[in-house]
Scaffold this motif. Structure first.
Motif, PDB file in Angstrom:
ATOM      1  N   GLY A   7      -2.679  -1.945  10.436  1.00 56.50           N
ATOM      2  CA  GLY A   7      -3.776  -0.465  10.332  1.00 56.50           C
ATOM      3  C   GLY A   7      -3.817  -0.100   8.920  1.00 56.50           C
ATOM      4  N   LEU A   8      -3.212  -0.547   8.144  1.00 60.86           N
ATOM      5  CA  LEU A   8      -3.673   0.099   6.188  1.00 60.86           C
ATOM      6  C   LEU A   8      -4.509  -0.945   5.707  1.00 60.86           C
ATOM      7  CD1 LEU A   8      -0.365   1.374   5.644  1.00 60.86           C
ATOM      8  CD2 LEU A   8      -2.460   2.581   6.529  1.00 60.86           C
ATOM      9  N   ARG A   9      -4.423  -1.272   4.719  1.00 61.92           N
ATOM     10  CA  ARG A   9      -5.358  -1.900   3.747  1.00 61.92           C
ATOM     11  C   ARG A   9      -5.150  -2.068   2.347  1.00 61.92           C
ATOM     12  NH1 ARG A   9      -9.836  -5.313   5.726  1.00 61.92           N
ATOM     13  NH2 ARG A   9     -10.891  -4.482   7.588  1.00 61.92           N
ATOM     14  N   TYR A  10      -5.078  -2.818   1.285  1.00 66.62           N
ATOM     15  CA  TYR A  10      -4.094  -3.368   1.205  1.00 66.62           C
ATOM     16  C   TYR A  10      -5.304  -3.615  -0.425  1.00 66.62           C
ATOM     17  CZ  TYR A  10      -0.798  -2.815   3.807  1.00 66.62           C
ATOM     18  OH  TYR A  10       0.494  -2.624   5.013  1.00 66.62           O
ATOM     19  N   THR A  11      -4.957  -3.064  -1.964  1.00 64.96           N
ATOM     20  CA  THR A  11      -5.483  -3.797  -3.145  1.00 64.96           C
ATOM     21  C   THR A  11      -4.539  -4.791  -3.152  1.00 64.96           C
ATOM     22  OG1 THR A  11      -3.931  -2.290  -4.795  1.00 64.96           O
ATOM     23  CG2 THR A  11      -6.519  -1.439  -3.097  1.00 64.96           C
ATOM     24  N   GLU A  12      -4.465  -6.324  -3.673  1.00 63.31           N
ATOM     25  CA  GLU A  12      -4.539  -7.086  -4.787  1.00 63.31           C
ATOM     26  C   GLU A  12      -3.360  -6.417  -6.147  1.00 63.31           C
ATOM     27  OE1 GLU A  12      -6.171 -10.098  -6.213  1.00 63.31           O
ATOM     28  OE2 GLU A  12      -7.268 -10.591  -4.201  1.00 63.31           O
ATOM     29  N   GLU A  13      -3.225  -5.118  -6.243  1.00 60.40           N
ATOM     30  CA  GLU A  13      -2.471  -4.733  -6.832  1.00 60.40           C
ATOM     31  C   GLU A  13      -1.361  -3.595  -6.482  1.00 60.40           C
ATOM     32  OE1 GLU A  13      -5.524  -4.304  -7.334  1.00 60.40           O
ATOM     33  OE2 GLU A  13      -5.860  -5.867  -9.182  1.00 60.40           O
ATOM     34  N   HIS A  14      -1.287  -3.843  -5.260  1.00 64.19           N
ATOM     35  CA  HIS A  14      -0.127  -3.407  -4.745  1.00 64.19           C
ATOM     36  C   HIS A  14      -0.374  -1.826  -4.215  1.00 64.19           C
ATOM     37  CE1 HIS A  14       1.387  -7.089  -4.925  1.00 64.19           C
ATOM     38  NE2 HIS A  14       1.430  -7.179  -5.936  1.00 64.19           N
ATOM     39  N   ASP A  31       5.484  -0.158   0.354  1.00 64.31           N
ATOM     40  CA  ASP A  31       6.949  -0.461   0.187  1.00 64.31           C
ATOM     41  C   ASP A  31       7.546  -2.240  -1.040  1.00 64.31           C
ATOM     42  OD1 ASP A  31       9.990  -0.730   0.860  1.00 64.31           O
ATOM     43  OD2 ASP A  31       9.285  -2.106   2.229  1.00 64.31           O
ATOM     44  N   HIS A  32       6.576  -2.923  -0.715  1.00 65.60           N
ATOM     45  CA  HIS A  32       6.611  -4.096  -2.102  1.00 65.60           C
ATOM     46  C   HIS A  32       7.044  -3.647  -3.381  1.00 65.60           C
ATOM     47  CE1 HIS A  32       7.248  -8.146  -3.296  1.00 65.60           C
ATOM     48  NE2 HIS A  32       5.570  -7.865  -4.005  1.00 65.60           N
ATOM     49  N   ALA A  33       5.864  -2.919  -3.992  1.00 68.39           N
ATOM     50  CA  ALA A  33       5.314  -1.826  -5.112  1.00 68.39           C
ATOM     51  C   ALA A  33       6.639  -1.704  -5.359  1.00 68.39           C
ATOM     52  CB  ALA A  33       3.939  -1.260  -5.527  1.00 68.39           C
ATOM     53  N   GLN A  34       7.111  -0.420  -4.636  1.00 70.81           N
ATOM     54  CA  GLN A  34       8.087   0.528  -4.785  1.00 70.81           C
ATOM     55  C   GLN A  34       9.551   0.442  -4.598  1.00 70.81           C
ATOM     56  OE1 GLN A  34      10.929   1.686  -2.957  1.00 70.81           O
ATOM     57  NE2 GLN A  34       9.671   0.459  -0.997  1.00 70.81           N
ATOM     58  N   GLU A 122      -2.516  -8.672   7.162  1.00 70.47           N
ATOM     59  CA  GLU A 122      -2.599  -9.873   7.047  1.00 70.47           C
ATOM     60  C   GLU A 122      -2.495 -10.786   6.233  1.00 70.47           C
ATOM     61  OE1 GLU A 122      -4.235  -8.462   9.687  1.00 70.47           O
ATOM     62  OE2 GLU A 122      -2.569  -8.759  11.176  1.00 70.47           O
ATOM     63  N   GLN A 123      -3.948  -9.960   5.332  1.00 72.44           N
ATOM     64  CA  GLN A 123      -3.851 -11.248   3.673  1.00 72.44           C
ATOM     65  C   GLN A 123      -3.144 -10.889   2.874  1.00 72.44           C
ATOM     66  OE1 GLN A 123      -8.266  -9.628   4.148  1.00 72.44           O
ATOM     67  NE2 GLN A 123      -8.979 -11.367   4.100  1.00 72.44           N
ATOM     68  N   TYR A 124      -2.240  -9.751   2.698  1.00 70.98           N
ATOM     69  CA  TYR A 124      -1.730  -8.420   1.830  1.00 70.98           C
ATOM     70  C   TYR A 124      -0.228  -9.603   2.031  1.00 70.98           C
ATOM     71  CZ  TYR A 124       1.115  -6.050  -0.566  1.00 70.98           C
ATOM     72  OH  TYR A 124       1.630  -4.922  -1.910  1.00 70.98           O
ATOM     73  N   GLU A 125       0.024  -9.798   3.429  1.00 70.06           N
ATOM     74  CA  GLU A 125       1.293 -10.545   3.293  1.00 70.06           C
ATOM     75  C   GLU A 125       1.315 -11.834   3.008  1.00 70.06           C
ATOM     76  OE1 GLU A 125       4.219 -11.618   6.991  1.00 70.06           O
ATOM     77  OE2 GLU A 125       2.826 -10.934   7.503  1.00 70.06           O
ATOM     78  N   GLN A 126       0.250 -12.803   2.842  1.00 72.57           N
ATOM     79  CA  GLN A 126      -0.132 -13.609   2.497  1.00 72.57           C
ATOM     80  C   GLN A 126       0.008 -13.769   0.987  1.00 72.57           C
ATOM     81  OE1 GLN A 126      -3.799 -15.562   3.277  1.00 72.57           O
ATOM     82  NE2 GLN A 126      -2.913 -17.811   3.810  1.00 72.57           N
ATOM     83  N   LEU A 127      -0.737 -12.110   0.613  1.00 71.45           N
ATOM     84  CA  LEU A 127      -0.829 -12.469  -0.566  1.00 71.45           C
ATOM     85  C   LEU A 127       0.774 -12.010  -1.763  1.00 71.45           C
ATOM     86  CD1 LEU A 127      -2.610 -11.881  -3.403  1.00 71.45           C
ATOM     87  CD2 LEU A 127      -1.887  -9.623  -2.352  1.00 71.45           C
ATOM     88  N   LEU A 128       1.332 -11.887  -0.438  1.00 67.84           N
ATOM     89  CA  LEU A 128       3.276 -11.599  -0.829  1.00 67.84           C
ATOM     90  C   LEU A 128       3.471 -12.616  -1.294  1.00 67.84           C
ATOM     91  CD1 LEU A 128       3.973  -7.797   0.195  1.00 67.84           C
ATOM     92  CD2 LEU A 128       3.312  -8.784  -2.016  1.00 67.84           C
ATOM     93  N   SER A 129       3.350 -13.452   0.345  1.00 64.66           N
ATOM     94  CA  SER A 129       4.537 -15.100   0.420  1.00 64.66           C
ATOM     95  C   SER A 129       3.809 -16.379  -0.501  1.00 64.66           C
ATOM     96  CB  SER A 129       3.846 -15.155   1.512  1.00 64.66           C
ATOM     97  OG  SER A 129       2.912 -15.771   2.081  1.00 64.66           O
TER      98      SER A 129
END
Length: 132
Positions: A7-14, A31-34, A122-129
């Protein structure tokens, strides 16, 4: 594993972004950034009324490890700043998606259109993985 909220949207800069009830976009760091930053000791964001541009620096966040830029996920004007962070910057570590939000931005265009340009959970999770 990082907490990635649906339900949130994300940037590549976290940064994350969410539509507020009044049509503004609430922004925070993920959460990843913090986790990467470690203990947050200071947050510096511009005051209400400051224009911001998509994917451009809009402040800094300081941890015991480093100082990092904060990026705006959209074009607009800051309409609200999380005043709790001045006295309690650790809220970003403790509750990055709740009490640790940074600013709210009134988008210069359609809010939903601005959000659609950002990454889905989903896209942000893929970016992290796929990150090294």
């Amino acid at each position: 594993m990082s907490d990635i909220r649906q339900g949130l949207r994300y940037t590549e800069e976290h940064e994350w972004a969410a539509l507020s009830k009044d049509g503004a976009i609430r922004v925070g760091i993920t959460d990843h950034a913090q986790c990467l930053l470690g203990d947050i000791v200071y947050v510096d964001v511009p005051p209400v009324g400051t224009p911001v541009a998509a994917l451009q620096p809009m402040g800094t966040i300081e941890s015991v490890k480093t100082v990092s830029d904060l990026f705006s996920p959209l074009d607009g004007v800051i309409v609200r700043v999380n005043g709790q962070l001045h006295a309690s910057p650790e809220l970003v570590n403790e509750q990055p998606y709740e009490e640790g939000w940074l600013v709210e931005v009134a988008p210069s265009g359609d809010a939903l259109d601005a959000l659609r340009r950002l990454l889905t959970a989903e896209q942000y999770e893929q970016l992290l993985s796929s990150a090294p």
